[in-house]
Design a protein around this motif. Structure first.
Motif, PDB file in Angstrom:
ATOM      1  N   THR A  33       0.834  -1.203   0.000  1.00 52.47           N
ATOM      2  CA  THR A  33       0.000   0.000   0.000  1.00 52.47           C
ATOM      3  C   THR A  33       0.872   1.257   0.000  1.00 52.47           C
ATOM      4  OG1 THR A  33      -1.777  -1.167   1.141  1.00 52.47           O
ATOM      5  CG2 THR A  33      -1.824   1.241   1.238  1.00 52.47           C
ATOM      6  N   PHE A  34       1.952   1.225   0.761  1.00 55.40           N
ATOM      7  CA  PHE A  34       2.878   2.360   0.783  1.00 55.40           C
ATOM      8  C   PHE A  34       3.520   2.543  -0.590  1.00 55.40           C
ATOM      9  CE2 PHE A  34       6.774   4.668   1.709  1.00 55.40           C
ATOM     10  CZ  PHE A  34       6.343   5.632   2.595  1.00 55.40           C
ATOM     11  N   ALA A  35       3.880   1.429  -1.232  1.00 53.21           N
ATOM     12  CA  ALA A  35       4.451   1.505  -2.583  1.00 53.21           C
ATOM     13  C   ALA A  35       3.466   2.152  -3.549  1.00 53.21           C
ATOM     14  CB  ALA A  35       4.841   0.112  -3.072  1.00 53.21           C
ATOM     15  N   GLU A  36       2.191   1.781  -3.451  1.00 51.05           N
ATOM     16  CA  GLU A  36       1.172   2.386  -4.313  1.00 51.05           C
ATOM     17  C   GLU A  36       1.050   3.883  -4.047  1.00 51.05           C
ATOM     18  OE1 GLU A  36      -0.670   1.252  -6.904  1.00 51.05           O
ATOM     19  OE2 GLU A  36       0.636  -0.499  -6.738  1.00 51.05           O
ATOM     20  N   ALA A  37       1.057   4.257  -2.786  1.00 48.81           N
ATOM     21  CA  ALA A  37       0.881   5.671  -2.428  1.00 48.81           C
ATOM     22  C   ALA A  37       2.064   6.532  -2.872  1.00 48.81           C
ATOM     23  CB  ALA A  37       0.672   5.810  -0.922  1.00 48.81           C
ATOM     24  N   THR A  38       3.260   5.960  -2.858  1.00 53.89           N
ATOM     25  CA  THR A  38       4.462   6.756  -3.144  1.00 53.89           C
ATOM     26  C   THR A  38       5.040   6.532  -4.533  1.00 53.89           C
ATOM     27  OG1 THR A  38       5.930   5.051  -2.239  1.00 53.89           O
ATOM     28  CG2 THR A  38       5.126   6.759  -0.705  1.00 53.89           C
ATOM     29  N   GLY A  39       4.601   5.470  -5.210  1.00 57.38           N
ATOM     30  CA  GLY A  39       5.165   5.151  -6.517  1.00 57.38           C
ATOM     31  C   GLY A  39       6.514   4.455  -6.435  1.00 57.38           C
ATOM     32  N   ASP A  40       6.935   4.054  -5.235  1.00 60.68           N
ATOM     33  CA  ASP A  40       8.213   3.363  -5.046  1.00 60.68           C
ATOM     34  C   ASP A  40       7.955   1.861  -5.050  1.00 60.68           C
ATOM     35  OD1 ASP A  40      10.621   2.251  -4.283  1.00 60.68           O
ATOM     36  OD2 ASP A  40      10.905   3.540  -2.539  1.00 60.68           O
ATOM     37  N   HIS A  41       8.083   1.261  -6.245  1.00 59.75           N
ATOM     38  CA  HIS A  41       7.796  -0.164  -6.426  1.00 59.75           C
ATOM     39  C   HIS A  41       9.074  -0.989  -6.571  1.00 59.75           C
ATOM     40  CE1 HIS A  41       3.493   0.551  -6.908  1.00 59.75           C
ATOM     41  NE2 HIS A  41       3.830   1.627  -7.590  1.00 59.75           N
ATOM     42  N   TRP A  43      11.783  -3.669  -6.291  1.00 61.37           N
ATOM     43  CA  TRP A  43      11.536  -5.087  -6.041  1.00 61.37           C
ATOM     44  C   TRP A  43      11.877  -5.523  -4.618  1.00 61.37           C
ATOM     45  CZ3 TRP A  43      15.640  -8.199  -4.721  1.00 61.37           C
ATOM     46  CH2 TRP A  43      16.918  -7.721  -5.025  1.00 61.37           C
ATOM     47  N   ILE A  44      12.826  -4.886  -3.965  1.00 65.13           N
ATOM     48  CA  ILE A  44      13.173  -5.290  -2.590  1.00 65.13           C
ATOM     49  C   ILE A  44      12.014  -5.059  -1.624  1.00 65.13           C
ATOM     50  CG2 ILE A  44      15.663  -5.014  -2.883  1.00 65.13           C
ATOM     51  CD1 ILE A  44      15.436  -2.359  -1.324  1.00 65.13           C
ATOM     52  N   HIS A  45      11.041  -4.254  -2.062  1.00 66.02           N
ATOM     53  CA  HIS A  45       9.873  -3.978  -1.231  1.00 66.02           C
ATOM     54  C   HIS A  45       8.653  -4.811  -1.629  1.00 66.02           C
ATOM     55  CE1 HIS A  45      12.158  -0.656   0.307  1.00 66.02           C
ATOM     56  NE2 HIS A  45      12.122  -0.010  -0.846  1.00 66.02           N
ATOM     57  N   VAL A  46       8.455  -5.022  -2.923  1.00 65.07           N
ATOM     58  CA  VAL A  46       7.163  -5.545  -3.381  1.00 65.07           C
ATOM     59  C   VAL A  46       7.207  -6.888  -4.117  1.00 65.07           C
ATOM     60  CG1 VAL A  46       6.129  -3.248  -3.466  1.00 65.07           C
ATOM     61  CG2 VAL A  46       7.231  -4.183  -5.517  1.00 65.07           C
ATOM     62  N   ASP A  47       8.367  -7.383  -4.470  1.00 58.81           N
ATOM     63  CA  ASP A  47       8.460  -8.639  -5.211  1.00 58.81           C
ATOM     64  C   ASP A  47       9.033  -9.728  -4.297  1.00 58.81           C
ATOM     65  OD1 ASP A  47       9.031 -10.777  -6.920  1.00 58.81           O
ATOM     66  OD2 ASP A  47       9.689  -9.470  -8.562  1.00 58.81           O
ATOM     67  N   ALA A  48       8.122 -10.436  -3.609  1.00 61.65           N
ATOM     68  CA  ALA A  48       8.536 -11.431  -2.614  1.00 61.65           C
ATOM     69  C   ALA A  48       9.393 -12.542  -3.209  1.00 61.65           C
ATOM     70  CB  ALA A  48       7.309 -12.009  -1.910  1.00 61.65           C
ATOM     71  N   GLU A  49       9.055 -12.989  -4.416  1.00 63.57           N
ATOM     72  CA  GLU A  49       9.826 -14.070  -5.044  1.00 63.57           C
ATOM     73  C   GLU A  49      11.260 -13.633  -5.339  1.00 63.57           C
ATOM     74  OE1 GLU A  49       9.531 -17.419  -5.700  1.00 63.57           O
ATOM     75  OE2 GLU A  49       7.887 -17.102  -4.299  1.00 63.57           O
ATOM     76  N   ARG A  50      11.399 -12.502  -5.995  1.00 63.66           N
ATOM     77  CA  ARG A  50      12.745 -12.004  -6.323  1.00 63.66           C
ATOM     78  C   ARG A  50      13.522 -11.644  -5.056  1.00 63.66           C
ATOM     79  NH1 ARG A  50      14.285  -6.868 -10.226  1.00 63.66           N
ATOM     80  NH2 ARG A  50      16.538  -7.172 -10.097  1.00 63.66           N
ATOM     81  N   ALA A  51      12.818 -11.085  -4.061  1.00 64.50           N
ATOM     82  CA  ALA A  51      13.486 -10.647  -2.831  1.00 64.50           C
ATOM     83  C   ALA A  51      14.049 -11.822  -2.025  1.00 64.50           C
ATOM     84  CB  ALA A  51      12.523  -9.828  -1.987  1.00 64.50           C
ATOM     85  N   LYS A  52      13.477 -13.028  -2.213  1.00 64.76           N
ATOM     86  CA  LYS A  52      14.020 -14.198  -1.513  1.00 64.76           C
ATOM     87  C   LYS A  52      15.501 -14.397  -1.826  1.00 64.76           C
ATOM     88  CE  LYS A  52       9.781 -16.937  -1.359  1.00 64.76           C
ATOM     89  NZ  LYS A  52       9.103 -18.123  -1.910  1.00 64.76           N
ATOM     90  N   ASP A  53      15.895 -14.080  -3.064  1.00 60.53           N
ATOM     91  CA  ASP A  53      17.287 -14.247  -3.489  1.00 60.53           C
ATOM     92  C   ASP A  53      18.081 -12.946  -3.368  1.00 60.53           C
ATOM     93  OD1 ASP A  53      16.864 -16.937  -4.162  1.00 60.53           O
ATOM     94  OD2 ASP A  53      16.034 -16.345  -6.115  1.00 60.53           O
ATOM     95  N   GLY A  54      17.463 -11.916  -2.829  1.00 61.80           N
ATOM     96  CA  GLY A  54      18.119 -10.616  -2.695  1.00 61.80           C
ATOM     97  C   GLY A  54      18.966 -10.533  -1.435  1.00 61.80           C
ATOM     98  N   PRO A  55      19.509  -9.370  -1.188  1.00 61.37           N
ATOM     99  CA  PRO A  55      20.440  -9.198  -0.073  1.00 61.37           C
ATOM    100  C   PRO A  55      19.823  -9.359   1.313  1.00 61.37           C
ATOM    101  CG  PRO A  55      19.914  -7.079  -1.057  1.00 61.37           C
ATOM    102  CD  PRO A  55      19.306  -8.137  -1.948  1.00 61.37           C
ATOM    103  N   PHE A  56      18.489  -9.283   1.423  1.00 59.24           N
ATOM    104  CA  PHE A  56      17.845  -9.344   2.732  1.00 59.24           C
ATOM    105  C   PHE A  56      17.059 -10.631   2.955  1.00 59.24           C
ATOM    106  CE2 PHE A  56      18.005  -4.879   1.270  1.00 59.24           C
ATOM    107  CZ  PHE A  56      19.039  -4.460   2.091  1.00 59.24           C
ATOM    108  N   GLY A  57      17.014 -11.505   1.961  1.00 58.27           N
ATOM    109  CA  GLY A  57      16.331 -12.785   2.099  1.00 58.27           C
ATOM    110  C   GLY A  57      14.813 -12.700   2.064  1.00 58.27           C
ATOM    111  N   GLY A  58      14.297 -11.560   1.714  1.00 61.33           N
ATOM    112  CA  GLY A  58      12.855 -11.329   1.630  1.00 61.33           C
ATOM    113  C   GLY A  58      12.617  -9.844   1.454  1.00 61.33           C
TER     114      GLY A  58
END
Length: 150
Positions: A33-41, A43-58
């Motif tokens: 919802t915050f991403a929608e309100a701010t336009g900050d989409h 992937w580290i915030h909104v793409d759970a699948e991709r974020a699993k392999d990212g620097p934070f593990g989710g």
């Protein structure tokens, strides 16, 4: 909840720890919802699948989402009675010192740094430390400036 009965009581508390809020859980729906309100989409915030392999593990919360919780925390920690209203005035310093993984629990601790008189108001500066449950490092440390109109 610490209650100040007007300007004089608030001024007298400068330098004191005002308290700590309850824990608040940051869920993926809130991040989306915050991403929608701010336009900050990002992937580290909104793409759970991709974020699993990212620097934070989710996915992680936006830093500004964490910052936007300050009023929620403040409302649980203290209030000033016998005033007309309060507004956000700005921030002196902000640091996002640790990422906030999805489903983390956060709380805010307040230290009253300064109260000064400005036209028709008090300018209030709090140091707010946003803690992440179970983490040694805070999510955010900010000097938050508000104005309380008397």
């Amino acid at each position: 909840m610490r209650v100040f009965n007007g300007a004089d009581e608030l001024k007298a508390a400068v330098g004191e720890q005002l308290g700590t809020s309850d824990w608040v859980t940051v869920e993926q729906k809130q991040i989306d919802t915050f991403a929608e309100a701010t336009g900050d989409h990002q992937w580290i915030h909104v793409d759970a699948e991709r974020a699993k392999d990212g620097p934070f593990g989710g996915t992680i919360a936006h830093g500004y989402l964490t910052l936007s919780l300050l009023p929620v925390f403040s409302a649980q920690v203290y209030k000033v009675e016998n005033v007309k209203m309060g507004i956000n005035y700005g921030l002196n310093k902000v640091r996002f010192t640790s990422p906030v993984p999805v489903n983390s629990r956060l709380r805010g601790s307040f230290e009253l740094l300064e109260v000064s008189e400005v036209k028709d108001a008090l300018q209030v500066v709090n140091k707010v430390t946003v803690e992440i449950e179970g983490s040694e490092r805070p999510a955010c440390v900010a000097e938050w400036v508000t104005r309380v109109y008397v």
